[in-house]
Design a protein around this motif. Structure first.
Motif, short mmCIF file in Angstrom:
data_model
loop_
_atom_site.label_atom_id
_atom_site.label_comp_id
_atom_site.label_asym_id
_atom_site.label_seq_id
_atom_site.Cartn_x
_atom_site.Cartn_y
_atom_site.Cartn_z
N VAL A 108 0.83 -1.20 0.00
CA VAL A 108 0.00 0.00 0.00
C VAL A 108 0.87 1.26 0.00
N LEU A 109 2.14 1.12 0.37
CA LEU A 109 3.03 2.27 0.36
C LEU A 109 3.33 2.76 -1.06
N GLU A 110 3.03 1.93 -2.06
CA GLU A 110 3.25 2.34 -3.44
C GLU A 110 2.27 3.41 -3.89
N LEU A 111 1.27 3.70 -3.07
CA LEU A 111 0.34 4.77 -3.40
C LEU A 111 1.04 6.13 -3.47
N ARG A 112 2.17 6.26 -2.77
CA ARG A 112 2.86 7.56 -2.78
C ARG A 112 3.44 7.88 -4.14
#
Length: 323
Positions: A108-112
């Motif tokens: 979910v950190l790839e949303l940045r």
């Protein structure tokens, strides 16, 4: 949304179970035992199979093919001897499985690294946070003089069921964003009127505004979860939905802060969340409409969801014939 009605049913059954148990330790043990029974389904792919959509999005076509065939067997359908479209799907899955690609898991950190998807998730998490935190003010206005347990408890459960039914009737007809916008508007107006007219409004008006605010908060909270499941891409849909739900529980955890300094703490708590509700009303306008759209599979697909549905291009006019 329909599954949320089972949560309401459990809320309504809990006081009866507590009346039979008579001891909080026994009640806690029974609740833990029933919850522990769910662990029996952990390794049961027949009852809870993995999502084929997620398996295909993460590069696991062999497992997706196995689950799809498992779905087809009870209906007596043989995809290999089906129509031309089904045969082409079988061939495509076999080719992908023969390549044996490595699974590509996403965080979910790839949303940045996205431009739009992170903003949609932030807005929905913010809406869920507000709904969880603002309920304390509405519940306190239901019984301002003498705190009672059963009246707010059963009323909250009933309003949660009413919110679910309301979403079932309006979500597909009006769209996600208009219903979320309407619910946030009602939530903000109810909180502002209660904040401004505490000393001037009669008791029945305070009660009506509190009930209306609770109904709107449950509707916005449930719709934020549904919205999150439709705007987050398949590769991180579970994690994104968990963040939105966690934001709602974080808002509920802030409710005891209203009683830290008596009446002054409650007033400050109400002012903060009422202001947040007005801010959320403006943020909802930036969300896309997900009704009738295909679910995004990748982060790039989620970035293509804009604030409004793209207009269909008109076909070019036919060329004029010479002579």
């Amino acid at each position: 949304v329909g599954a949320g009605l089972f949560s309401v049913l459990g809320t309504l059954l809990l006081p009866g179970l507590a009346l039979l148990a008579r001891d909080w330790r026994l009640l806690q043990g029974l609740s833990a035992l029933v919850t522990g029974l769910l662990l029996l389904f952990w390794g049961s792919p027949a009852l809870f199979p993995e999502s084929p959509c997620w398996l295909l999005a993460t590069g696991q076509p062999a497992r997706a093919r196995k689950i799809l065939w498992h779905f087809a067997e009870p209906g007596g359908v043989d995809p290999e001897d089906g129509s031309e479209e089904e045969s082409s799907l079988v061939t495509e899955l076999d080719m992908l499985g023969a390549q044996s690609p490595r699974p590509q898991y996403h965080s979910v950190l790839e949303l940045r690294h996205t431009r739009v998807a992170w903003r949609n998730g932030l807005i929905l998490g913010f809406s869920s946070l507000i709904c969880g935190g603002i309920r304390a003010g509405f519940l306190r206005n239901l019984a301002p003089s003498e705190p009672t347990f059963y009246w707010p408890y059963f009323l909250t459960a009933g309003l949660e069921a009413a919110a679910a039914v309301l979403l079932l009737l309006t979500g597909d007809r009006w769209g996600r964003r208009p219903v979320l916008l309407l619910g946030t508007l009602v939530l903000g107006l109810a909180s502002l009127l209660l904040l401004a007219g505490t000393q001037y409004l009669p008791g029945w008006t305070m009660l009506s505004l509190s009930v209306l605010g609770l109904l709107a908060s449950h509707a916005v909270s449930a719709l934020s979860s549904l919205f999150a499941a439709e705007v987050f891409p398949t590769v991180i849909r579970g994690a994104g939905l968990g963040l939105v739900l966690g934001a709602g529980f974080l808002g509920q955890a802030a409710a005891p802060l209203a009683d830290v300094h008596g009446r002054g703490g409650f007033f400050l708590h109400h002012v903060v969340f009422a202001s947040f509700a007005v801010l959320a009303l403006l943020c909802v306008l930036l969300l896309p409409e997900s009704r009738g759209r295909r679910l995004p599979a990748s982060l790039r697909d989620a970035d293509c969801l804009r604030g409004s549905r793209a207009r269909r291009r008109r076909p070019p006019p036919p060329p004029h014939r010479a002579g």
